[in-house]
Design an enzyme around this catalytic site. Structure first.
Site, PDB file in Angstrom:
ATOM      1  N   SER A  14       2.235  -9.141 -29.784  1.00 12.61           N
ATOM      2  CA  SER A  14       1.222 -10.141 -30.103  1.00 12.61           C
ATOM      3  C   SER A  14      -0.171  -9.730 -29.625  1.00 12.61           C
ATOM      4  CB  SER A  14       1.615 -11.498 -29.505  1.00 12.61           C
ATOM      5  OG  SER A  14       1.862 -11.388 -28.116  1.00 12.61           O
ATOM      6  N   PHE A  15      -0.291  -9.287 -28.376  1.00 17.02           N
ATOM      7  CA  PHE A  15      -1.632  -8.987 -27.880  1.00 17.02           C
ATOM      8  C   PHE A  15      -2.176  -7.691 -28.465  1.00 17.02           C
ATOM      9  CE2 PHE A  15      -4.957  -8.201 -24.617  1.00 17.02           C
ATOM     10  CZ  PHE A  15      -5.630  -9.400 -24.775  1.00 17.02           C
ATOM     11  N   ARG A  35       6.324   1.085 -33.345  1.00 15.16           N
ATOM     12  CA  ARG A  35       7.576   1.816 -33.540  1.00 15.16           C
ATOM     13  C   ARG A  35       8.265   1.458 -34.854  1.00 15.16           C
ATOM     14  NH1 ARG A  35       8.153  -0.109 -28.242  1.00 15.16           N
ATOM     15  NH2 ARG A  35       8.137   1.468 -26.587  1.00 15.16           N
ATOM     16  N   LYS A 109       0.215  -6.226 -18.311  1.00 11.59           N
ATOM     17  CA  LYS A 109       0.236  -6.866 -17.005  1.00 11.59           C
ATOM     18  C   LYS A 109       1.651  -6.749 -16.436  1.00 11.59           C
ATOM     19  CE  LYS A 109      -3.347 -10.126 -18.474  1.00 11.59           C
ATOM     20  NZ  LYS A 109      -3.689 -11.541 -18.739  1.00 11.59           N
ATOM     21  N   LYS A 192      -0.077 -12.944 -11.170  1.00 11.84           N
ATOM     22  CA  LYS A 192      -0.074 -14.344 -11.613  1.00 11.84           C
ATOM     23  C   LYS A 192       1.167 -14.682 -12.433  1.00 11.84           C
ATOM     24  CE  LYS A 192      -1.151 -13.230 -15.997  1.00 11.84           C
ATOM     25  NZ  LYS A 192      -0.565 -13.680 -17.258  1.00 11.84           N
ATOM     26  N   ASN A 257       5.820 -16.669 -19.190  1.00 10.99           N
ATOM     27  CA  ASN A 257       6.404 -16.815 -17.863  1.00 10.99           C
ATOM     28  C   ASN A 257       6.569 -18.286 -17.487  1.00 10.99           C
ATOM     29  OD1 ASN A 257       6.462 -13.885 -16.798  1.00 10.99           O
ATOM     30  ND2 ASN A 257       4.427 -14.086 -17.672  1.00 10.99           N
ATOM     31  N   VAL A 280       9.247 -10.342 -23.957  1.00  4.93           N
ATOM     32  CA  VAL A 280       9.242  -9.897 -22.567  1.00  4.93           C
ATOM     33  C   VAL A 280       8.455 -10.889 -21.712  1.00  4.93           C
ATOM     34  CG1 VAL A 280       8.482  -8.092 -20.979  1.00  4.93           C
ATOM     35  CG2 VAL A 280       9.438  -7.483 -23.208  1.00  4.93           C
TER      36      VAL A 280
END
Length: 342
Positions: A14-15, A35, A109, A192, A257, A280
């Site tokens: 996404s990012f 990929r 991150k 964070k 998260n 992830v």
């Protein structure tokens, strides 16, 4: 160095897709490596990455490819948006075609499991002559895709890299600030993620606003305490990459998260929470790594310890909270700038 005309983005999540499209919309030629050949075919046919950003139309000058050499050829700037567990592998693959003059920017991150290396350190390991920077801040991908006003931080010791990144990425809805504290900015974006899990868990359990405020404030204290022991500047943590990223990640259900933590608070197992997410969540692995490192360095991180017990040892949340509240009450603000003598 001449002005940037081509940018390569490595990573089809996404990012990575957001960054590639923003740069393309700013008028630069963009090669977007991923990929999955089916994803490449889909983008060519529909101008959409439906797995990660359904409905988000991609610019015509964004060229998707599975050919790494083709993506990197002629790119003055390379943005690496690969999950931490695959980061080194992809960088090793790219190193065959990377040149010392190319600017390398990580947006990942996380922490490498076996080495406790941040992504900038992996870039330095694999590309000792590389010009390296990191991009971090309160940047939820779905909100950036909606063109909501957003700010981020580009950190590097390379002044020209910072300036070029600001030019390439800046837009009417995306503002780019600069920092020379690469390690602090990167640690802020990494640490964070741990506390976002705790925030999601507390929200699912119906904890009040006082609790949320206490949790975020003490999280910031732990983050900066740990980062200073690792060599970062504590003042970095009052900026976008510290408190800014912490706030958005701890308050938004869009945060991966946070959603893992919320699922845990509803009684799901860690495996069930991660499976339901389908992407992830870097905070789970980061929690393991930071707890071990904090023990090695003797850094006081009660929230990390408590969350680890809940997530991995299935400790009752109520008992962990009780233990945390009985811990020694330390000072509120630990890092204060010295006053000049008059």
């Amino acid at each position: 160095m001449s002005e940037v005309t081509k940018v390569a983005v490595l990573g089809g999540g996404s990012f990575g897709t957001i960054i590639a499209n923003m740069v393309a919309e700013n008028g630069f030629q963009v090669s977007h490596w991923m990929r999955d050949p089916q994803r490449v075919d889909e983008i060519i046919a529909t101008r959409e990455n439906s797995r990660y950003l359904p409905g988000y139309k991609l610019a015509e000058n964004l060229v998707p490819t599975t050919d790494m050499q083709c993506a990197l050829d002629g790119a003055q700037m390379v943005v690496v948006s690969i999950p931490s567990h695959s980061f080194r592998k992809v960088v090793k693959q790219a190193s065959e075609w990377l040149q010392p003059s190319q600017m390398l920017i990580s947006t990942t991150k996380g922490i490498e499991a076996d080495t406790f290396s941040l992504m900038s350190e992996i870039l330095r390991d694999e590309l000792p002559q590389g010009r390296i920077g990191v991009l971090s801040g309160p940047n939820l991908a779905k909100e950036v895709a909606q063109r909501q006003l957003t700010a981020t931080v580009i950190a590097s010791e390379d002044v020209e890299l910072r300036e070029q990144a600001q030019k390439v990425l800046h837009s009417a809805y995306f503002r780019v600030y600069a920092s020379s504290d690469t390690y602090g900015v990167e640690l802020g974006g990494t640490l964070k993620n741990i506390y976002a899990i705790a925030a999601g868990l507390s929200a699912a359990m119906g904890m009040g606003e006082n609790t949320k405020s206490m949790l975020m404030t003490r999280s910031l204290a732990e983050m900066s305490r740990f980062a200073v022991c690792m060599g970062a500047n504590p003042m970095t943590f009052i900026g976008l990459a510290g408190v800014g990223d912490l706030i958005v990640t701890c308050m938004s259900p869009l945060s991966r998260n946070y959603r893992v933590g919320y699922a845990l608070g509803e009684g799901k197992t860690l495996d069930q929470a991660v499976e339901a997410l389908g992407q992830v969540a870097e905070g789970v692995n980061t929690l393991k790594q930071v707890k071990t490192k904090a023990q090695e360095m003797d850094v006081y991180m009660p929230l990390v310890w408590g969350l680890y017990e809940v997530v991995f040892n299935h400790a009752p949340v109520a008992e962990v909270v009780k233990t945390l509240m009985l811990n020694e009450q330390s000072t509120d603000v630990e890092f204060v700038l010295p006053r000049d003598e008059v």
